[in-house]
Design a protein around this motif. Structure first.
Motif, PDB file in Angstrom:
ATOM      1  N   TYR A   5      27.045  20.952 -43.587  1.00  0.00           N
ATOM      2  CA  TYR A   5      28.398  20.582 -43.807  1.00  0.00           C
ATOM      3  C   TYR A   5      29.126  21.749 -44.444  1.00  0.00           C
ATOM      4  O   TYR A   5      28.028  22.851 -45.025  1.00  0.00           O
ATOM      5  N   GLN A  15      23.251  12.155 -39.300  1.00  0.00           N
ATOM      6  CA  GLN A  15      21.812  13.046 -39.357  1.00  0.00           C
ATOM      7  C   GLN A  15      20.309  12.182 -39.565  1.00  0.00           C
ATOM      8  O   GLN A  15      20.069  10.958 -40.132  1.00  0.00           O
ATOM      9  N   ALA A  57      28.974  25.653 -39.554  1.00  0.00           N
ATOM     10  CA  ALA A  57      28.641  24.649 -40.041  1.00  0.00           C
ATOM     11  C   ALA A  57      26.752  24.518 -38.485  1.00  0.00           C
ATOM     12  O   ALA A  57      25.641  23.962 -38.682  1.00  0.00           O
ATOM     13  N   ARG A  98      36.321  22.020 -42.861  1.00  0.00           N
ATOM     14  CA  ARG A  98      35.336  21.050 -43.109  1.00  0.00           C
ATOM     15  C   ARG A  98      34.724  21.080 -41.312  1.00  0.00           C
ATOM     16  O   ARG A  98      35.460  20.484 -40.877  1.00  0.00           O
ATOM     17  N   SER A 104      22.854  24.920 -39.686  1.00  0.00           N
ATOM     18  CA  SER A 104      22.111  23.771 -39.076  1.00  0.00           C
ATOM     19  C   SER A 104      20.759  24.430 -38.261  1.00  0.00           C
ATOM     20  O   SER A 104      19.706  23.371 -37.161  1.00  0.00           O
ATOM     21  N   GLY A 158      30.486  19.698 -39.461  1.00  0.00           N
ATOM     22  CA  GLY A 158      28.953  19.734 -40.047  1.00  0.00           C
ATOM     23  C   GLY A 158      28.916  17.950 -39.271  1.00  0.00           C
ATOM     24  O   GLY A 158      30.006  17.859 -38.010  1.00  0.00           O
TER      25      GLY A 158
END
Length: 108
Positions: A81, A108, A46, A100, A50, A102
């Protein structure tokens, strides 16, 4: 003679119980290693997705998983993600975990 057989039975039962508990403990440790490796790998992927760190996200995830003694089974990037599945070998089997990572929803 009956006392000897009883003692041998008790020793055998205790030995089997101890071996079973040791195997269950080892499997639990492998499972926790897999979970930690999956978390670290997903965070690394992640971060790369990003742009916080350089590199290809799934390559970064594989590096972190390998450092924890695991290997990547699946790595998917969906925007910012990352979803990562890892596997850690244990006694001829494999402990697996999924993580997972993110940005937080709405950030965001």
């Amino acid at each position: 003679m009956p006392g000897t057989l009883l003692a041998a039975g008790i020793v055998a039962t205790t030995t089997l119980l101890a071996a079973g508990l040791a195997a269950a403990g080892g499997a639990s440790i492998a499972s926790q290693r897999a979970a930690g490796a999956a978390d670290a790998a997903a965070l690394a992927a992640a971060d790369a997705a990003s742009g916080a760190v350089t590199g290809e996200p799934c390559t970064r995830a594989a590096e972190l998983a390998a450092a924890a003694g695991a290997h990547i089974v699946r790595c998917e990037i969906e925007g910012l993600y990352a979803v990562v599945d890892v596997s850690v070998p244990y006694a001829g089997l494999a402990a697996t975990a999924r993580a997972r990572a993110g940005p937080a929803p709405g950030s965001q």
